[in-house]
Scaffold this motif. Sequence first.
Motif, PDB file in Angstrom:
ATOM      1  N   ASP A 194       0.828  -1.212   0.000  1.00  0.00           N
ATOM      2  CA  ASP A 194       0.000   0.000   0.000  1.00  0.00           C
ATOM      3  C   ASP A 194       0.866   1.267   0.000  1.00  0.00           C
ATOM      4  OD1 ASP A 194      -2.012   2.005   0.571  1.00  0.00           O
ATOM      5  OD2 ASP A 194      -3.255   0.381   1.353  1.00  0.00           O
ATOM      6  N   GLY A 195       0.547   2.194  -0.905  1.00  0.00           N
ATOM      7  CA  GLY A 195       1.224   3.492  -0.917  1.00  0.00           C
ATOM      8  C   GLY A 195       2.717   3.409  -1.193  1.00  0.00           C
ATOM      9  N   SER A 232      -7.006   4.234  -1.320  1.00  0.00           N
ATOM     10  CA  SER A 232      -6.908   2.774  -1.205  1.00  0.00           C
ATOM     11  C   SER A 232      -8.145   2.009  -1.672  1.00  0.00           C
ATOM     12  CB  SER A 232      -6.622   2.392   0.249  1.00  0.00           C
ATOM     13  OG  SER A 232      -5.400   2.949   0.664  1.00  0.00           O
ATOM     14  N   TRP A 273      -7.370  -0.747  -4.457  1.00  0.00           N
ATOM     15  CA  TRP A 273      -7.329  -2.197  -4.195  1.00  0.00           C
ATOM     16  C   TRP A 273      -8.470  -2.917  -4.886  1.00  0.00           C
ATOM     17  CZ3 TRP A 273      -2.895  -3.796  -3.437  1.00  0.00           C
ATOM     18  CH2 TRP A 273      -1.968  -3.060  -2.688  1.00  0.00           C
ATOM     19  N   ASP A 293       2.079   2.578   3.648  1.00  0.00           N
ATOM     20  CA  ASP A 293       1.114   3.681   3.581  1.00  0.00           C
ATOM     21  C   ASP A 293       0.992   4.380   4.945  1.00  0.00           C
ATOM     22  OD1 ASP A 293      -0.947   5.044   1.899  1.00  0.00           O
ATOM     23  OD2 ASP A 293      -2.241   4.392   3.535  1.00  0.00           O
ATOM     24  N   ASP A 333      -1.512   0.438  -4.810  1.00  0.00           N
ATOM     25  CA  ASP A 333      -2.792   1.074  -5.113  1.00  0.00           C
ATOM     26  C   ASP A 333      -2.632   2.545  -5.467  1.00  0.00           C
ATOM     27  OD1 ASP A 333      -1.942   1.552  -2.497  1.00  0.00           O
ATOM     28  OD2 ASP A 333      -3.978   1.740  -1.704  1.00  0.00           O
ATOM     29  N   HIS A 334      -1.516   3.135  -5.081  1.00  0.00           N
ATOM     30  CA  HIS A 334      -1.199   4.549  -5.362  1.00  0.00           C
ATOM     31  C   HIS A 334       0.176   4.825  -4.770  1.00  0.00           C
ATOM     32  CE1 HIS A 334      -1.959   5.079  -1.113  1.00  0.00           C
ATOM     33  NE2 HIS A 334      -3.129   4.497  -1.286  1.00  0.00           N
ATOM     34  N   HIS A 379      -2.196  11.312  -0.546  1.00  0.00           N
ATOM     35  CA  HIS A 379      -2.239  10.845  -1.936  1.00  0.00           C
ATOM     36  C   HIS A 379      -3.619  11.026  -2.562  1.00  0.00           C
ATOM     37  CE1 HIS A 379      -4.126   7.361  -0.109  1.00  0.00           C
ATOM     38  NE2 HIS A 379      -3.073   7.206   0.669  1.00  0.00           N
TER      39      HIS A 379
END
Length: 312
Positions: free
Chosen positions: A38-39, A80, A84, A189, A240-241, A248
């Motif tokens: 994540d992130g 997220s 996701w 994240d 996811d980013h 974000h």
Amino acid sequence: MRVSRYQSILCTVCLLVFASSLLRAAEGRKYVLAIGIDGLRTDALDAAKTPNIDALKKNGSYSNTCKIQGTRYQKSDTISGPGWTSYLTGVWADKHGVHDNEFGGRRINRYPHFFNLLKQQYPDYKTASFIDWYPIDKFIVSKADIRVGFEAHGSDGYTLFDQHLADRAVKVLAEQDVRATMVYFGATDENGHRFGFHPSVPQYMSAVEKVDQHVGRLMEAIKSRPTYQQEDWLILISSDHGGEGKGHGSGHQIPNIHNIYLIVSGASAAKNEFNQQVYLVDLVATALKHLDVQAKPEWQLDGKPVGLLGAQ
Ligand SMILES: [Zn+2]
């Protein structure tokens, strides 16, 4: 009881026959491990000490400009929930309906998790999901035979719970015959939001490096399988980013947010940097293709198989 020499030889022969039949059964059997970080900002992964992810990159195809939104539709936030959901369903938010972290408009029954699609063709294939950002487990996961969903809590909870997830996943990957596994890590994240998403932020970089150690343990577990040499594992890594500053959201025009890594690694993967634009939704199409699933038109997948030998 005294075992005769004859019985002992017979026993050894039986064991050898059993072992060789196991190996034959495993020949070419295909598996997917999808890892979600994540992130994960791309320049942070480039700068961090991540020998395990580096090795996977080297043994596959990769891009650090994979897009978290499509050309057809970009109205979901760069957070997220939509990220996701796109990662796991292979379609964009106009179809799966998740535009934020509330998951209110979700259409997961119509556009389900890829485990569900896999089971439509291979109902007997086992699947496993390990997640500590609880909404993913609650709203998106379906048809997981092994389902570990923690709700990370407390200060720096994700660091602790990522470790628990890795421990559980290691055991399953080493000991069970699971064809599709998804393991999510959230500490990147969390540390980005607390301290900043940037290669100059020690806490963020430390989280990236910790995730790499988890990835290394997952790979060791796979390689420890008695039938590993006969099996064909595809490892997929994405996010996811990214992030900018300590956030974000609304990052549609910010490359550090809307560009992410996609890594497709393994014996069946092509070995090069992608020479085409790839998208987050390509991950599901690629996983299904590797598992010999014939994608049905009614699934309306937005992605395409990428990075597989013969697929591009
Ligand atoms: Zn996220």
